[in-house]
Design an enzyme around this catalytic site. Structure first.
Site, PDB file in Angstrom:
ATOM      1  CE  LYS A  93      -3.514   2.913  -0.019  1.00 19.51           C
ATOM      2  NZ  LYS A  93      -3.368   3.092  -0.733  1.00 19.51           N
ATOM      3  CE  LYS A 129       4.674   7.514  -2.518  1.00 16.42           C
ATOM      4  NZ  LYS A 129       3.882   8.126  -1.048  1.00 16.42           N
ATOM      5  CG  ASP A 169       3.684  11.014  -2.934  1.00 18.60           C
ATOM      6  OD1 ASP A 169       3.425  10.804  -2.052  1.00 18.60           O
ATOM      7  OD2 ASP A 169       4.377  11.887  -3.495  1.00 18.60           O
ATOM      8  CB  SER A 380      -5.435   4.944   1.748  1.00 22.45           C
ATOM      9  OG  SER A 380      -5.183   6.371   0.911  1.00 22.45           O
TER      10      SER A 380
HETATM   11  P1  NDP Z   1       1.309  17.697  -3.782  1.00 25.06           P
HETATM   12  O1  NDP Z   1       1.577  17.516  -5.773  1.00 25.06           O
HETATM   13  O2  NDP Z   1       0.138  18.166  -4.160  1.00 25.06           O
HETATM   14  O3  NDP Z   1       1.691  18.835  -4.493  1.00 25.06           O
HETATM   15  C1  NDP Z   1       3.054  19.293  -3.796  1.00 25.06           C
HETATM   16  C2  NDP Z   1       3.755  20.635  -3.551  1.00 25.06           C
HETATM   17  O4  NDP Z   1       5.579  20.284  -3.265  1.00 25.06           O
HETATM   18  C3  NDP Z   1       3.700  21.266  -4.078  1.00 25.06           C
HETATM   19  O5  NDP Z   1       3.667  22.892  -3.545  1.00 25.06           O
HETATM   20  C4  NDP Z   1       4.745  21.662  -5.185  1.00 25.06           C
HETATM   21  O6  NDP Z   1       5.230  22.829  -6.359  1.00 25.06           O
HETATM   22  C5  NDP Z   1       5.550  21.393  -4.564  1.00 25.06           C
HETATM   23  N1  NDP Z   1       6.589  20.878  -4.926  1.00 25.06           N
HETATM   24  C6  NDP Z   1       7.081  19.160  -4.827  1.00 25.06           C
HETATM   25  N2  NDP Z   1       7.962  18.492  -5.660  1.00 25.06           N
HETATM   26  C7  NDP Z   1       8.845  19.655  -5.141  1.00 25.06           C
HETATM   27  C8  NDP Z   1      10.154  20.372  -5.655  1.00 25.06           C
HETATM   28  N3  NDP Z   1      11.125  19.753  -6.107  1.00 25.06           N
HETATM   29  N4  NDP Z   1      11.398  20.991  -4.549  1.00 25.06           N
HETATM   30  C9  NDP Z   1       9.553  22.248  -3.533  1.00 25.06           C
HETATM   31  N5  NDP Z   1       8.542  22.113  -3.902  1.00 25.06           N
HETATM   32  C10 NDP Z   1       8.445  20.651  -4.432  1.00 25.06           C
HETATM   33  O7  NDP Z   1       1.715  17.150  -3.367  1.00 25.06           O
HETATM   34  P2  NDP Z   1       0.715  16.652  -1.782  1.00 25.06           P
HETATM   35  O8  NDP Z   1       1.020  17.807  -1.311  1.00 25.06           O
HETATM   36  O9  NDP Z   1       0.379  15.153  -1.789  1.00 25.06           O
HETATM   37  O10 NDP Z   1       2.514  15.550  -1.464  1.00 25.06           O
HETATM   38  C11 NDP Z   1       3.235  16.855  -0.536  1.00 25.06           C
HETATM   39  C12 NDP Z   1       4.627  15.569   0.224  1.00 25.06           C
HETATM   40  O11 NDP Z   1       3.908  15.032   0.859  1.00 25.06           O
HETATM   41  C13 NDP Z   1       5.048  14.976  -0.128  1.00 25.06           C
HETATM   42  O12 NDP Z   1       6.541  14.725  -0.506  1.00 25.06           O
HETATM   43  C14 NDP Z   1       4.229  13.484  -0.466  1.00 25.06           C
HETATM   44  O13 NDP Z   1       4.982  12.119  -0.796  1.00 25.06           O
HETATM   45  C15 NDP Z   1       3.908  13.543   1.539  1.00 25.06           C
HETATM   46  N6  NDP Z   1       2.667  13.502   1.134  1.00 25.06           N
HETATM   47  C16 NDP Z   1       1.196  13.305   0.894  1.00 25.06           C
HETATM   48  C17 NDP Z   1       0.739  12.322   1.204  1.00 25.06           C
HETATM   49  C18 NDP Z   1      -1.388  12.273   0.632  1.00 25.06           C
HETATM   50  O14 NDP Z   1      -1.856  12.082   1.057  1.00 25.06           O
HETATM   51  N7  NDP Z   1      -1.235  13.295  -0.390  1.00 25.06           N
HETATM   52  C19 NDP Z   1       0.902  10.977   2.385  1.00 25.06           C
HETATM   53  C20 NDP Z   1       1.847  11.727   2.281  1.00 25.06           C
HETATM   54  C21 NDP Z   1       2.922  11.950   2.494  1.00 25.06           C
HETATM   55  P3  NDP Z   1       5.025  22.826  -7.759  1.00 25.06           P
HETATM   56  O15 NDP Z   1       3.586  23.292  -7.416  1.00 25.06           O
HETATM   57  O16 NDP Z   1       5.526  23.958  -7.550  1.00 25.06           O
HETATM   58  O17 NDP Z   1       5.460  21.716  -7.547  1.00 25.06           O
HETATM   59  O1  2IT Z   2       3.059   8.795   1.106  1.00 23.38           O
HETATM   60  C1  2IT Z   2       1.587   8.300   1.638  1.00 23.38           C
HETATM   61  O2  2IT Z   2       2.028   7.791   2.778  1.00 23.38           O
HETATM   62  C2  2IT Z   2       1.097   8.745   0.859  1.00 23.38           C
HETATM   63  N1  2IT Z   2       1.073   9.454  -0.430  1.00 23.38           N
HETATM   64  C3  2IT Z   2      -0.235   8.278   0.550  1.00 23.38           C
HETATM   65  C4  2IT Z   2      -0.741   6.521   0.385  1.00 23.38           C
HETATM   66  C5  2IT Z   2      -1.627   6.132   0.396  1.00 23.38           C
HETATM   67  O3  2IT Z   2      -1.599   4.577  -0.067  1.00 23.38           O
HETATM   68  O4  2IT Z   2      -3.096   6.645   0.457  1.00 23.38           O
END
Ligand code: NDP
Ligand code: 2IT
Length: 448
Positions: A93, A129, A169, A380
């Site tokens: 997952k 992943k 993600d 999830s």
């Molecule tokens: P989104 O795609 O919704 O947003 C990502 C954000 O981070 C954007 O503002 C983006 O800016 C910025 N970003 C991405 N890559 C870079 C980079 N290389 N340098 C600077 N800024 C960057 O993703 P999420 O909000 O879902 O994910 C954000 C983080 O949270 C990640 O690390 C992800 O693995 C983690 N995460 C997400 C979960 C989820 O449920 N979605 C769960 C747990 C963890 P720009 O638009 O300019 O690219």
């Molecule tokens: O990093 C994370 O935990 C996620 N992007 C969410 C993974 C999920 O299966 O909901």
């Protein structure tokens, strides 16, 4: 990094030499193995069972070609990945990331972290992943759809509701999950909505999944603050990123009485001492898919700064919610010098090892990613439960379960740290608590 335990030291050396071209993976493994020393010291049987060697090697890694046609008829080829890291406690997952920086090492670090994070949720989910080096920025909806269909045309062979359940993600949200689910259903000839999470509400998605990672981060952080006689109330908060996690962390931190004064994207950051206007951010990012720089055209009191630098803003609480290694040793020292006393990670591995060392040495409150951002995958897991039951819970029911899970994760980290004499080191506590369940399950299941 020095290891006292010779078994862990040998495994770490092997990981470093076998994966020399994967710095993020090495970094993630080293951070976990280092904190396992007190546990592995107590369990000499782990060495004979090759337990740690098995834990650092994914069960299966899939790489594939993703060809797709743009709106002008031009063919593009991207590289797709799914790393099925560990299924000791449940089916694989974890999310899918679409970003040009995606490579095998990044997906492996994320899959490795996911294994321990999922264990911490207390739900039966293994770690995996996946993703692709596709860049959704600037693509039309039709291009994104054709790309997602091509990606799923290969991925579907390897996933299923009892095998491997992807989700979103970076770069993968409701739109992408919808296109991928449609293609999966079409080629499997089955409506198996337990195969993906983060789905739309009309076809098996869960209420509160969109909010879950950001809300969960704040539930964890508020519990950590409360345990240390503090709270969000009246605090200045800086949050990096402006995507799914950052937006809902802003919403909940504000609800708790914090003032979020800055957000960022990969081009720059906005600052408003009065606090950011979340309705405008949501419209810009979720509806218009615009750049954050446009915010200052709508809110005259806000300032936009190009480049990195968000961590130079004075704050009490910092929540990195963008990407890996976005907060380095210098940033950590700047935050500390400015009086920041609490950092909790919404992104995966946002703080470099040097930054983590600085936070731990300064004895500030530090909530590590695999605990603090586990609310997304936990919800999830709740979506999977609802799909199995063929029922939907209300927003309040899901949110309450999420709240309790995050509270329990905080205390699991806190107790595990105290048990090894490392009171308040929640990073070590998260690694130990997450590891224990996976280790026990692997030992019970024999050499596989
Ligand atoms: P989104 O795609 O919704 O947003 C990502 C954000 O981070 C954007 O503002 C983006 O800016 C910025 N970003 C991405 N890559 C870079 C980079 N290389 N340098 C600077 N800024 C960057 O993703 P999420 O909000 O879902 O994910 C954000 C983080 O949270 C990640 O690390 C992800 O693995 C983690 N995460 C997400 C979960 C989820 O449920 N979605 C769960 C747990 C963890 P720009 O638009 O300019 O690219
Ligand atoms: O990093 C994370 O935990 C996620 N992007 C969410 C993974 C999920 O299966 O909901």
């Amino acid at each position: 990094m020095d290891f006292q335990n010779t078994y862990l030291k040998d495994v770490m050396a092997q990981v470093a030499s076998k994966n020399a071209d994967q710095p993020e993976f090495i970094q993630a493994v080293e951070e976990v193995l280092k904190s396992l020393e007190p546990i592995v010291d107590l369990h000499p049987e782990y060495a004979k069972a090759g337990l740690i060697e098995r834990m650092v090697e994914p069960e299966r890694q899939i790489m594939f070609r993703v060809p797709w046609v743009d709106d002008n008829g031009q063919v593009h080829v991207n590289r797709g990945f799914r790393v099925q890291f560990n299924s000791a406690i449940g089916p694989f997952k974890g999310g899918l990331r679409f970003h040009p920086s995606v490579n095998l090492g990044i997906i492996k670090f994320l899959g490795f972290e996911q294994t321990f994070k999922n264990s911490l949720t207390s739900l039966p989910m293994g770690g995996g992943k996946g993703g692709c080096d596709f860049d959704p920025k600037g693509k039309s909806d039709n291009e994104v759809m054709r790309f997602c269909q091509s990606f799923m045309t290969e991925l579907y062979k390897h996933i299923g509701p009892n095998t491997d359940i992807p989700a979103g993600d970076i770069g993968v949200g409701g739109r992408e999950i919808g296109y991928m689910f449609g293609q999966y259903k079409r080629i499997r000839t089955a409506f198996e909505n337990g195969v993906l999470t983060g789905k739309g509400l009309t076809y098996g998605g869960s209420l509160a999944r969109t909010q879950a990672t950001g809300y969960g981060l704040c539930y964890f952080t508020e519990e950590m603050l409360k345990a240390n006689k503090s709270s969000f109330k009246g605090k200045t908060v800086v949050i990096s990123g402006s995507g799914n996690v950052a937006i809902y962390a802003t919403e909940k931190a504000t609800e708790y009485g914090g003032k979020v004064v800055a957000l960022s994207d990969s081009n720059g950051y906005i600052y408003d001492e009065n606090g950011v206007d979340l309705a405008i951010i949501k419209d810009l990012k979720e509806v218009k898919r615009a750049r954050l720089s446009e915010y200052v055209n709508l809110v005259p009191t806000a300032k936009y700064f190009a480049g990195k630098g968000i961590w130079t803003i004075k704050c009490d609480i910092a929540l990195p919610c963008a990407t890996q290694n976005e907060l380095n040793g210098d940033d950590a020292r700047t935050l500390l010098a400015n009086g920041c006393f609490c950092v909790a990670e919404g992104a995966n591995m946002p703080s470099t090892p040097e930054a983590i060392d600085a936070f731990i040495a300064a004895k500030i409150l530090f909530g590590p990613a695999k605990a603090a951002n586990a609310g997304g995958v936990a919800t999830s897991g709740l979506e999977m439960s609802q799909n199995s039951l063929r029922l939907s819970w209300t927003f309040e029911e899901v949110d309450e379960k999420l709240f309790n899970i995050m509270k329990n994760i905080f205390w699991a980290c806190s107790n595990a740290a105290s048990e090894v004499g490392m009171d308040g080191n929640y990073a070590a506590g998260a690694n130990i608590a997450g590891f224990k369940k996976v280790a026990e399950a692997m030992m019970a299941q024999g050499v596989i």
